[in-house]
Write an enzyme that holds these catalytic residues in place. Sequence first.
Site, PDB file in Angstrom:
ATOM      1  N   TYR A  76       6.161  -9.063   8.373  1.00  0.00           N
ATOM      2  CA  TYR A  76       5.788  -7.660   8.540  1.00  0.00           C
ATOM      3  C   TYR A  76       6.024  -7.202   9.969  1.00  0.00           C
ATOM      4  CZ  TYR A  76       3.076  -8.083   4.169  1.00  0.00           C
ATOM      5  OH  TYR A  76       2.688  -8.279   2.881  1.00  0.00           O
ATOM      6  N   ARG A 135      -4.103  -5.110   7.032  1.00  0.00           N
ATOM      7  CA  ARG A 135      -5.162  -4.155   7.374  1.00  0.00           C
ATOM      8  C   ARG A 135      -6.376  -4.892   7.936  1.00  0.00           C
ATOM      9  NH1 ARG A 135      -7.116  -1.607   2.398  1.00  0.00           N
ATOM     10  NH2 ARG A 135      -5.821  -2.989   1.166  1.00  0.00           N
ATOM     11  N   ASP A 152       0.837  -1.199   0.000  1.00  0.00           N
ATOM     12  CA  ASP A 152       0.000   0.000   0.000  1.00  0.00           C
ATOM     13  C   ASP A 152       0.872   1.249   0.000  1.00  0.00           C
ATOM     14  OD1 ASP A 152      -2.304  -1.501   0.041  1.00  0.00           O
ATOM     15  OD2 ASP A 152      -2.509  -1.437   2.224  1.00  0.00           O
TER      16      ASP A 152
END
Length: 238
Positions: A69, A175, A41
């Site tokens: 991540y 997300r 993103d």
Amino acid sequence: MQEIDGLLLIDKPGGMTSHDVVHFVRKHFKIKKVGHCGTLDPRATGLLMLVLGKATKVQDLLMSEDKLYSGTLTLGTSTSTQDAEGEVLNERPIPEFSKTDIEHGFDSFRGDFYQIPPMVSAIKVDGVPLYKLARKGKEVEREPRLVHVYSYEITNINLPSISFDLKCSKGFYVRTYSHDIGEKLGCGAHLSALRRTGSGNFRLSDSVSWDKLNQMNLPQQLAHHVLSLPTISRIRRQ
């Protein structure tokens, strides 16, 4: 145009799309074939893997790798995009959670489980990316996807913020993970920061910074940082 074959690891800065980075490398270094192995993103930073020349043939293999991540979610606020880019949809009070309470929320999303992709995503429905439909205010039913969380570690709790490290399968939306943890805890949440640190056996620590990339002018300079096809194969087998 000089053709360079191989894999380029870049530390993508915030504020750029993955396509922006591909376009820059293609135009700046005059390389015909450039693709990326997994979208980040615009707000997200970290490891973006670009395949150049003949390496585009192994793009799908590289995209299938598990991902690492480091992220931060913010409790109490749900948004339309499940991250800090979207409009606030709901604000709820945050209970005085203990670390154990928070771990229980994270534990609900480990191993195999189904995840519904967000509307603001590149997944296509009838050939149209979901994010284009979302821009028009439309919402369509999305097919749940089987995903996997191999491990997580909560690295910092400073409510309303919770920072974590995560190892997950391909096609995973951090997300949505953050949003779903917030719903499990009963107060909502959105992803407020994200950095990709690894993909398969490839690591962010081996990447080229955006500043360094911009200082290069010639394809020959770039070539020194490109992993050859045999090197890609060797690292994948490690």
